[in-house]
Design a protein around this motif. Structure first.
Motif, PDB file in Angstrom:
ATOM      1  N   LYS A 281      54.474  60.136  62.993  1.00  0.00           N
ATOM      2  CA  LYS A 281      54.309  60.757  64.304  1.00  0.00           C
ATOM      3  C   LYS A 281      53.031  60.303  64.988  1.00  0.00           C
TER       4      LYS A 281
ATOM      5  N   ASN B 247      46.738  63.135  54.095  1.00  0.00           N
ATOM      6  CA  ASN B 247      47.872  63.013  55.000  1.00  0.00           C
ATOM      7  C   ASN B 247      49.162  62.806  54.196  1.00  0.00           C
TER       8      ASN B 247
ATOM      9  N   LEU C 138      51.952  64.734  56.679  1.00  0.00           N
ATOM     10  CA  LEU C 138      51.605  64.991  58.076  1.00  0.00           C
ATOM     11  C   LEU C 138      52.171  63.962  59.050  1.00  0.00           C
TER      12      LEU C 138
ATOM     13  N   LYS D 147      49.982  58.940  69.584  1.00  0.00           N
ATOM     14  CA  LYS D 147      51.300  59.390  69.165  1.00  0.00           C
ATOM     15  C   LYS D 147      52.170  58.155  68.995  1.00  0.00           C
TER      16      LYS D 147
ATOM     17  N   THR E 209      46.827  66.431  64.441  1.00  0.00           N
ATOM     18  CA  THR E 209      48.238  66.823  64.335  1.00  0.00           C
ATOM     19  C   THR E 209      48.596  67.950  65.302  1.00  0.00           C
TER      20      THR E 209
ATOM     21  N   MET F  25      51.171  60.636  59.512  1.00  0.00           N
ATOM     22  CA  MET F  25      50.200  59.701  60.101  1.00  0.00           C
ATOM     23  C   MET F  25      50.262  58.370  59.372  1.00  0.00           C
TER      24      MET F  25
END
Length: 145
Positions: free
Chosen positions: A27, A54, A59, A115, A141, A61
């Motif tokens: 993301k 992460n 998460l 993003k 996030t 990333m």
């Protein structure tokens, strides 16, 4: 992300992989702009830590290293020996130059957090990481909720 569409990235195993595969479930992209000749050991260690956290927390990333090195052998040695398990823009090609231009990178090191669709979360990622430490994960996030 349009600029990376159809491109390949280098991974620690020395292989090239499609960016679309690497970023499939991601993301957020953290572009890490630096070079072998820049003193970044403290920053790199902090990045390794948040990268591992992460992954543990899932998460979404991904860090992509964008080098300003001018020698491929030096670039590869620095990437393999000193960086975390993240990907890197390959030495050959113009994508690194395009990314530096796109994000107006005029000094090193820098972290630009975006993003997946390219919307910029922050151009001050380095400063935020230094100030917030591990809490930067929550800050970045929050933009994808």
């Amino acid at each position: 992300m349009d600029i990376l569409e159809g491109k390949k990235v280098l991974t620690k195993d020395g292989q090239l992989h499609n960016v679309s595969h690497l970023l499939k479930s991601k993301k957020i992209i953290i572009y890490y702009f630096s070079a072998s000749w820049v003193q970044t050991s403290v920053l790199t260690e902090k990045l390794k830590y948040i990268y591992e956290e992460n992954l543990k927390r899932n998460l979404g990333m991904e860090i992509i290293y964008v080098s300003s090195d001018t020698d491929e052998k030096i670039f590869r040695h620095d990437y393999i020996e000193h960086h975390g398990a993240w990907a890197a823009i390959p030495f050959k090609g113009i994508i690194a130059d395009e990314l530096r231009w796109m994000y107006d990178i005029t000094c090193l090191p820098q972290l630009v957090v975006v993003k997946k669709d390219g919307e910029i979360i922050t151009r001050r990622g380095k400063e935020e990481l230094e100030k917030l430490g591990i809490n930067v994960l929550v800050t970045w996030t929050d933009y994808i909720q």
